[in-house]
Structure formats: C-alpha cells, structure tokens
Scaffold this active site. Structure first.
Site: not given
Length: 461
Positions: A378-379
């Site tokens: 994810c980020d």
C-alpha cells in the site's frame, strides 16, 4: 488516461510517504516535548522547552532530507540529501519540511547519476578519493543553490499557501476543504494531501502556537466511523457483515483505508464523508483546538495522545460531530436506495471469474510458477498492507503452509517477491512499477475473492 494520471499522483504521494513514515516517531517525540514543556504545556519547563525550536528547525528537516536522499541514492544519496537540506534550513526562516522532501531526493539522484557515469572508469587506488571529493564538490554546489535560490522560492510558495488557508480560517470557510479532502482520500491520495500539504503547515503553526488544526482537517476518524456504523445498521450482505470489523480497525487501529471500499462500491457515500468532514472541522474551529503533531496512524488513540492540555473537549466534540453527521447522511442514503438485490455477489463472481481466466491462460501456456514470497503493498506499507499480510499469513500457517508474507510500501516491494497484492485502486500504479510481476488486486481488506483464490492455489497440492 485519467486512471494513469491518478496512478502517477498516487505514486508521488507514496514517495512522499516513504520519506515521512520512517521519521514519524521523531515528529511525535517533538510533539510530546512541545505538549509537555512549552509555557502552555502540561508541565511547563523553560529548560527542556529549549529543545522545541532546534528539533523542528534542524533535526526534522535533516531527517527528511537524509531519508529522501537515501531513497534515490542509497547511503551516499543520504549524505547528499542532508547537505542540500542544511542549505535550505540556513537560507530560510521557516521549518523546511516540504523543501527537504524535494531537495533530499534531488541530492540522492545527482550523486547516483555521477556514480553511474564514473563506474568502471576510476583508476585503482583512487576510489576513496573520488567518492569523498565527489560528494564534497557536488554537495557544495547543492548547498549553495539551496541556500541562495531554492530555499527562498520554497519559503515564498509556502507563505502564499499559508496565507490562502489562513484566510479560509478567518472567514470560516475552512470546512470547505472537506470537498477536496474526502474524494482525494478515497482515491488513495490521502498521503499527498497530508504529508505534502497539511503536515508541513501544521508543524509551522505548532512551532508558534503549540498546536495546529491542520493536523485534523483530513485525518479525523469520525466521518469513516459514522459511515461504517450506518452500514452496520442499514447495509446489506457482505457490506453489513464486514462493517463492524472494519470499524474496530479503522477507528482504533487508525487504518482509514478500511472504509475506502465502502465508498468506492457506493460512490454517493462521498456526500456522507464530506458532510462528516465539514462538521468535524467546523467543531474543531469553534472550539479553537488542535493537535501537537500529525496523528499517524489516524487512530482515536493517536488523537487523544497528541491533544494538548485544555483541548480534549473540543477534539472529542469534533470527532463525535463528524461521526454523527456522517452516520445520519449515510443512513439516509442507504434507506433511500433500499436495494433489494445485493450487487456485491455479482461483482465478486466477476472478479473470481477474471482471476480464474488468468490462471487458465497460465495453465494453457504451460506456466507453473512457484509462489514463495507474497508481498502486500500500500502507500505507506504500514496500514492496509500490514493488516492483509498478517491475516493471510495466519491463514496459511493454520494449515501448515510456510510462505514469506510481508507488507511493504509500494515503492519498496523487493524484486524477490513472486506475487504482489494491492487494492484495485492501486492496480495501474503497481503495473507501472512492476511490469514483470504477478499482481493480485483486492477490493476488501477483510475478505476478498481474489485472496481466496490465491489461498486455494497455495493450499492445493
């Protein structure tokens, strides 16, 4: 085309996050020192309060510059990023957070390019001389450029943005930021607006006031809590069943990505999120409250831990107001829609079919890939990916299967990974970076057909 642009913006946000996240602990340490020892703190202490200024002016920007340089240029890049950042610090009158996130990676990139140019061309015995003097000479130029030109430009830009937002505060229009914040968050651009805009502004204001509302305009867990409560009460099918679990992880764990899929599958829910966000900001503004540092993750525990003395009533009121308004609007939407047919099952079947089609193609082509390393990305590499990786690893361990399952920021997924698992909104971004990797997309972090298919693949002999 639009999706490609969004993926690029997400990638930029992810890069900023990769710079900020490793240093969040230092930011929180500064927040605690500020909350405790400044004249309006819990235990005012003039001696210890001397730490506040140097940490925010020197230490924190240097850490950001060091980390940014290391991301683009390794250890030598980290040194270059620090040299460039000190030029910014001395050449400006504000904390250079944003500047450090720019000049740090630039310094790393410059030294990396130099190293690539001279690779294999340095005479034997002169390696150390070339390595040291190259950083010294290029670092000199970067420090002077940062001090004389880049620092003043960033300071002027920063002041312009600050003035614009302060005018919003003065005129009472600050809640309108929710119209931008909430859609951006659901599109996984939350790190762009938080790390790129609000946190740097918040740190500046906190230096003078000991707190800032900017830390709260996009991180309030109330709107997400209100919407998930509405799904728990009035939703249908899997959305109703999974909402209670999502509430715990979102509100107490601070992983806001848990509520994003609920908005993506019912886009009109963005109205509930905007209304909740505006209610929260309005309440924070009325009480004149703020936090001492950015809450990361955005858990209610982080909110309370970073609340300065005298602000608890306003902070709690803002979270409650956001929750109540989001719940009211989301409940009204669900009741008005009154869907008799749960479309989620059809969507899940389509996703499963798509995944099976991919597997069939691989089988027909004679491919039989061994999967030993599954990367959840994810980020930030700390929120939804950590949740997914831990749950999936436990599921495999229960049936006696040992695989490497780890979570990463999307920029830091190692080449050794055999499969990369990301949310569907990050699919284009993942494909841009990992063209030769198998990518599994998911819609729901708690239970997803594509993850189930991957599990069956790994557990079928």
């Amino acid at each position: 085309m639009a999706g490609s642009k969004r993926a690029k913006v997400q990638a930029f946000g992810g890069f900023l996050t990769s710079i900020v996240i490793p240093n969040i602990g230092a930011f929180i340490a500064w927040g605690f020192i500020t909350a405790l020892f400044i004249p309006t703190g819990w235990v005012p202490n003039e001696h210890f309060a001397k730490l506040v200024g140097p940490i925010i002016v020197y230490l924190l920007p240097l850490l950001l510059g060091y980390t940014g340089g290391k991301l683009t240029g390794g250890d030598r890049g980290a040194v270059m990023g620090s040299i460039g950042t000190i030029g910014l610090i001395v050449g400006s009158e504000i904390p250079m957070f944003l500047g450090a996130m720019i000049i740090g990676p630039v310094g790393g990139y410059l030294i990396r390019k130099f190293d690539e140019k001279v690779e294999g061309k340095i005479p034997t015995g002169f390696e150390m001389v070339i390595n040291n003097f190259s950083i010294g000479i290029i670092g000199l130029g970067l420090a002077l450029l940062s001090f004389q030109f880049i620092g003043p430009v960033i300071q002027a830009s920063n002041q312009f943005v600050t003035v614009m937002i302060e005018k919003l505060v003065a005129t009472g229009y600050l809640p309108l930021l929710s119209i931008i914040n909430e859609p951006a968050k659901v599109l996984f651009l939350n790190n762009v607006i938080d790390q790129g805009i609000y946190y740097p502004l918040g740190m500046q204001e906190a230096l003078n006031a000991g707190k800032s509302i900017y830390f709260m305009v996009a991180s309030n867990p109330g709107p997400g809590l209100g919407m998930l409560l509405a799904f728990s009460a009035f939703g249908k099918g899997m959305s109703k069943k999974s909402a209670p679990s999502a509430i715990i992880i979102h509100f107490f764990g601070g992983i806001h990505e848990l509520y994003f899929p609920y908005v993506l599958m019912n886009p009109v829910m963005i109205l509930a999120m905007i209304a909740g966000g505006m209610a929260g900001i309005t309440t924070f503004n009325l009480f004149g409250v703020g936090l001492v540092a950015g809450p990361s993750p955005g858990s209610i525990f982080a909110y309370l831990a970073l609340t300065p003395r005298g602000n608890f009533l306003g902070v709690i009121a803002g979270v409650v107001a956001a929750t109540a308004v989001a719940f009211t609007v989301a409940s009204a939407i669900l009741k008005l829609q009154n869907k008799e047919v749960d479309d989620e099952e059809l969507e899940m079947s389509m996703l499963r079919s798509k995944n099976m089609k991919k597997a069939g193609k691989a089988l027909l082509s004679g491919e039989k890939a061994t999967v030993n390393f599954i990367a959840f990305a994810c980020d930030a590499g700390l929120g939804s990916s950590a949740l997914g990786a831990n749950a999936f690893k436990k599921k495999l361990n229960k049936v006696g299967i040992e695989k490497t399952v780890k979570n990463f920021a999307i920029e830091k997924v190692p080449q050794e990974a055999d499969v990369i698992v990301v949310h569907a909104s990050l699919e284009e971004r993942a494909k841009m970076k990992f063209q030769d990797k198998r990518i599994v997309t998911i819609e729901n972090f708690m239970e997803d057909p594509n993850l189930n298919d991957l599990y069956e693949e790994l557990t079928t002999v």
